[in-house]
Design a protein around this motif. Sequence first.
Motif, PDB file in Angstrom:
ATOM      1  N   HIS A  78       0.818  -1.208   0.000  1.00 23.26           N
ATOM      2  CA  HIS A  78       0.000   0.000   0.000  1.00 23.26           C
ATOM      3  C   HIS A  78       0.855   1.263   0.000  1.00 23.26           C
ATOM      4  O   HIS A  78       0.478   2.268  -0.624  1.00 23.26           O
ATOM      5  CB  HIS A  78      -0.961  -0.008   1.191  1.00 23.26           C
ATOM      6  N   GLN A  87      -6.191   1.912  -7.479  1.00 20.25           N
ATOM      7  CA  GLN A  87      -7.271   1.123  -6.887  1.00 20.25           C
ATOM      8  C   GLN A  87      -6.741  -0.301  -6.725  1.00 20.25           C
ATOM      9  O   GLN A  87      -6.359  -0.942  -7.715  1.00 20.25           O
ATOM     10  CB  GLN A  87      -8.512   1.128  -7.778  1.00 20.25           C
ATOM     11  N   ASN A  89      -7.237  -4.146  -4.724  1.00 20.52           N
ATOM     12  CA  ASN A  89      -8.104  -4.986  -3.904  1.00 20.52           C
ATOM     13  C   ASN A  89      -7.951  -6.437  -4.334  1.00 20.52           C
ATOM     14  O   ASN A  89      -7.184  -6.755  -5.254  1.00 20.52           O
ATOM     15  CB  ASN A  89      -9.567  -4.555  -4.017  1.00 20.52           C
ATOM     16  N   THR A  91     -10.350 -10.494  -4.011  1.00 25.75           N
ATOM     17  CA  THR A  91     -11.498 -11.252  -3.521  1.00 25.75           C
ATOM     18  C   THR A  91     -11.215 -12.742  -3.650  1.00 25.75           C
ATOM     19  O   THR A  91     -10.407 -13.170  -4.480  1.00 25.75           O
ATOM     20  CB  THR A  91     -12.802 -10.932  -4.294  1.00 25.75           C
ATOM     21  N   TYR A  99      -6.386 -10.835  -7.525  1.00 26.00           N
ATOM     22  CA  TYR A  99      -5.806  -9.592  -7.039  1.00 26.00           C
ATOM     23  C   TYR A  99      -5.766  -8.622  -8.215  1.00 26.00           C
ATOM     24  O   TYR A  99      -5.401  -9.004  -9.326  1.00 26.00           O
ATOM     25  CB  TYR A  99      -4.383  -9.833  -6.520  1.00 26.00           C
TER      26      TYR A  99
END
Length: 429
Positions: A78, A87, A89, A91, A99
């Motif tokens: 980060h 952006q 993130n 899941t 990713y």
Amino acid sequence: MTAGRRSETAGFEEHRLDNGLRLLHLPVRAAPVALLMLTYEVGSRHEAPGMRGASHMLEHMMFKGSARFHRRHGNSIHQQLLPLGAQVNATTWYDRTHYFSLVPRQGLDLVARIEADRMCDLSLDAADLETEKAVVLNEYDRHLGDPLERLHQAVWRAAFARHPYGTPVMGVREDIQAFERARLLAHYRTHYRPDNATIAVIGDVESEVAMDIVHRRFASIAAAGGAPQATPPEPVQAGERRVTVACPGAPGIVMLAYKSPAGADADLDVLELLGLVLAGGRLSRLHRRLDAAGLASETWTAVSRLREPGLLQLGAVVHRERAHRQVEQAMREAIEDVRSDGVAEEELARAKARARGELLTSRDGPLAIAMQLNEAIAAGDWRLYAAAVDRIGAVTAADLRRVAGRYLTERALTVGYLADGQDRDTATQ
């Protein structure tokens, strides 16, 4: 340099590195940005008892640092990417973990360096793991606080008594609490490898540039090889199953869930359109029947596009003064009408228009494209994304009737009730 195989489909270029890593490239010139998405073909389907939730936990740990990118060096993931306005993130789902980073195009090489480092050299510090377990357990509890999520989990658990699809993607509390570094590291080394991954680069970047970056950062990572992990087969369902979830203050919901084919099966496209005919908006069969009778205020449909057979779910929100059994009976009657008489061409055309429109309007920009592409990769063939609109167009009314007769049967049905705990008319026995 060697870059392995190369082909082109529907605007995508597909490359395969010698270590098995697949690269998909699609130019999108709307803005000077580039998205890199890395999809690993590992999810909750690949977890045995004792490791349920391991893939989701690893998703969290992948952001804690790798050998070259770590907060102890002052260059965590980060810290590197957020100053670029990126952006970032990830899941996890039943069949995959992915990713993604959307960055100004000059940041693409940095993203590739980060992903390559954590593909082969994740830190997975024991202290970080203990901290992150608390974060994941908090997320787990928040999910269980949603009554509809509890119904969803109960229906899938009843429908898949043996297959891992019956376990929530997030896992179970006792396994999460017991995770240890060594076992998570073994899970990581088994599945996080180039020959089990696909990189998609989408945006304002030339194919040669994308290929050069990916080759320089990933080509030296060795393939692990080996046979894919077998999934415990789900026995053929031989009869209707039922489950009730009581949750004080929850709305009444009836859910009918039918076993559906795997995501790459052409019948799933037909079943998706059939779901829209039945519960896709105010003109659908279920909504018109239930609303006219004052039984339910809302209906919906959801079909799972997974690597292995999943579920078609049809839901209805029960009016407070009505009984779940009344709504269920009306839903069954509407479904039986379709099984017996098929659907009108007008209904099929309406369902096709809605499905095509939702596909096309959800492909606006690199990130939106990547989200759909990711699910096609997880289902077993990324080209499912490219051909989706054409497949919808090819479905006929005869297909809908055939598929309704094959899949919408009582022996393949799981019925779920969500109730507030005070309605005696929700009994399933």
